[in-house]
Design a protein around this motif. Structure first.
Motif, PDB file in Angstrom:
ATOM      1  N   SER A  78       0.814  -1.198   0.000  1.00 53.37           N
ATOM      2  CA  SER A  78       0.000   0.000   0.000  1.00 53.37           C
ATOM      3  C   SER A  78       0.854   1.256   0.000  1.00 53.37           C
ATOM      4  N   LEU A  79       2.111   1.124   0.493  1.00 54.67           N
ATOM      5  CA  LEU A  79       2.974   2.308   0.456  1.00 54.67           C
ATOM      6  C   LEU A  79       3.212   2.711  -0.993  1.00 54.67           C
ATOM      7  N   GLN A 105       1.315   2.096  -3.464  1.00 58.44           N
ATOM      8  CA  GLN A 105       0.069   2.681  -3.950  1.00 58.44           C
ATOM      9  C   GLN A 105      -0.031   4.130  -3.518  1.00 58.44           C
ATOM     10  N   PHE A 106       0.346   4.335  -2.259  1.00 62.84           N
ATOM     11  CA  PHE A 106       0.219   5.679  -1.699  1.00 62.84           C
ATOM     12  C   PHE A 106       1.118   6.657  -2.454  1.00 62.84           C
TER      13      PHE A 106
END
Lengths: 178, 236
Positions: free
Chosen positions: A2-3, A5-6
């Motif tokens: 998710s990092l 993605q972030f």
């Protein structure tokens, strides 16, 4: 991850909603808000209430203690004053009694003295009276003895001289008897 | 290792069901702890009530160290919920991680940047909201020109930096902890020698992670209140 993605979402403008976990964001906010509301209703609210209640209780207890302390101090002062008063009063009473006793003693002694004087006077008067009576009695005795002597003289044949000497002797005797 | 996150899409929103699950679990645990410990409350506290009152006073102390209680009292519940939520969230990933078919389901929710950033943004938005509400728009805007007017760009950057550091600090600490625990767990499952070799460091790291998780929860709330106090107090 998710990092990634972030970071991607932060840099790339296109398709940001596909890359970013928008649902998670909303879910996080939703869960957190829900948790806060529920806790406020079921846990923090009552807990705070009881803590405030306790604080109030303690404050009132402290006030109460302060008040009763002041009251007891006042009472102590009062008692002390009363004690002092009683002490002076007692002293006055003792003083009074002593004075009264002194006065009474003097009075009693005075009366006793007066009584004694009166008794003595009485006695003296009585003695004088008795003496008078005794003299009277002696005199009467003397007269009766004189008469007796005269009878004896008259009954017996006595001379003038004998008679005289007899009377004188009788008188002499009577005088000695006194 | 090399787990991937599950992914659902719904109404055009992207969901990570693992996050949803862990958020729900965290909320449930926090709520149960708080709920159970506040049953049968007495004026003379016993057992769990003592603990909750200690937590309350602790959070109160954090707020009081940043602003006076008259201003800060309204943030008590927010800070209290934050610290318990983050603490429990940090602890959840410690004992184990559950992955099914290489999809990671059980982990610390705070090991996900989306969640920590959401919390950070929420806190910062709240600081701005209360800044405007309690000091007025004029004072709020003037706050950006203090202490000197030329620092305004820095102050604006600071707001974003604050948000980013607040969220990423928590994420980084917890995520790193989970990675290391995952590595040690991988070593332990590699064989008998690996298991023996992994016992000590795993135990040490788990103990350290408990410490980190506690400290991070404290730091997050502390910084939230620091940022809040900067916004809601006009006189410094």
């Amino acid at each position: 991850m998710s990092l990634d993605q972030f970071v991607l979402a932060a840099s790339a403008g296109d398709g940001i909603l596909d890359k970013l976990n928008t649902g998670d964001i909303l879910a996080t906010l939703f869960f957190f808000t829900l948790l806060m509301i529920l806790l406020k209703k079921f846990a923090w609210g009552p807990l705070m209430g009881i803590m405030d209640q306790r604080a109030e209780l303690i404050a009132s207890e402290i006030d109460e203690a302060e008040k009763s302390r002041a009251e007891s101090a006042k009472l102590l002062e009062e008692q002390r004053a009363l004690l002092k008063e009683a002490r002076t009063e007692a002293q006055a009473i003792v003083e009074n009694a002593k004075q009264q006793g002194d006065a009474q003693r003097a009075e009693i002694m005075e009366t006793a003295r007066a009584e004694a004087a009166r008794l003595r006077e009485n006695a003296a008067a009585e003695i004088a009276n008795e003496k008078e009576k005794a003299i009277q009695a002696v005199r009467e005795e003397f007269v009766s003895m004189s008469i007796l002597a005269a009878e004896k003289v008259l009954g017996k044949e006595v001379s003038e001289e004998d008679n005289r000497a007899l009377i004188e002797e009788t008188i002499q005797k009577a005088g000695e008897g006194r | 290792m090399n787990h991937v996150n599950p992914k659902w899409e719904f109404l055009g929103l992207t969901f990570n069901p693992s996050n949803i699950l862990m958020l729900a679990v965290t909320c449930l645990i926090v709520f149960l702890i708080a709920f159970i410990s506040t049953r049968n409350m007495k004026l003379k506290p016993t057992g769990m009530q003592n603990f909750m009152e200690w937590v309350m006073d602790f959070v109160k102390g954090i707020i009081k160290s940043n602003m006076d209680w008259k201003t800060g009292g309204r943030f008590h519940l927010l800070a209290l919920t934050l610290i318990m939520f983050i603490f429990v969230a940090n602890m959840l990933g410690l004992p184990f991680a559950i992955a099914y078919d290489h999809v990671l389901w059980w982990k610390s929710p705070t090991a996900d940047p989306t969640i920590t950033m959401t919390l950070a943004v929420m806190v910062l938005v709240l600081t701005h909201y209360y800044g405007v509400k309690m000091t007025g728009v004029k004072n709020y805007l003037l706050g950006f020109t203090k202490p000197l007017a030329f620092m305004t760009p820095l102050k604006i950057i600071e707001e974003f930096a604050n948000t980013l550091t607040l969220g990423l600090r928590l994420y980084g600490n917890i995520y790193a902890g989970e990675i290391l625990i995952g590595l040690l767990a991988g070593l332990a499952t590699a064989g008998v020698g690996g298991f023996l070799g992994a016992i000590l460091p795993a135990m040490a790291w788990q103990g350290f992670s408990i410490f980190i998780g506690t400290i991070q929860a404290f730091i997050f709330v502390m910084l939230s209140m620091v940022y809040m106090s900067h916004k809601v107090q006009t006189d410094h």
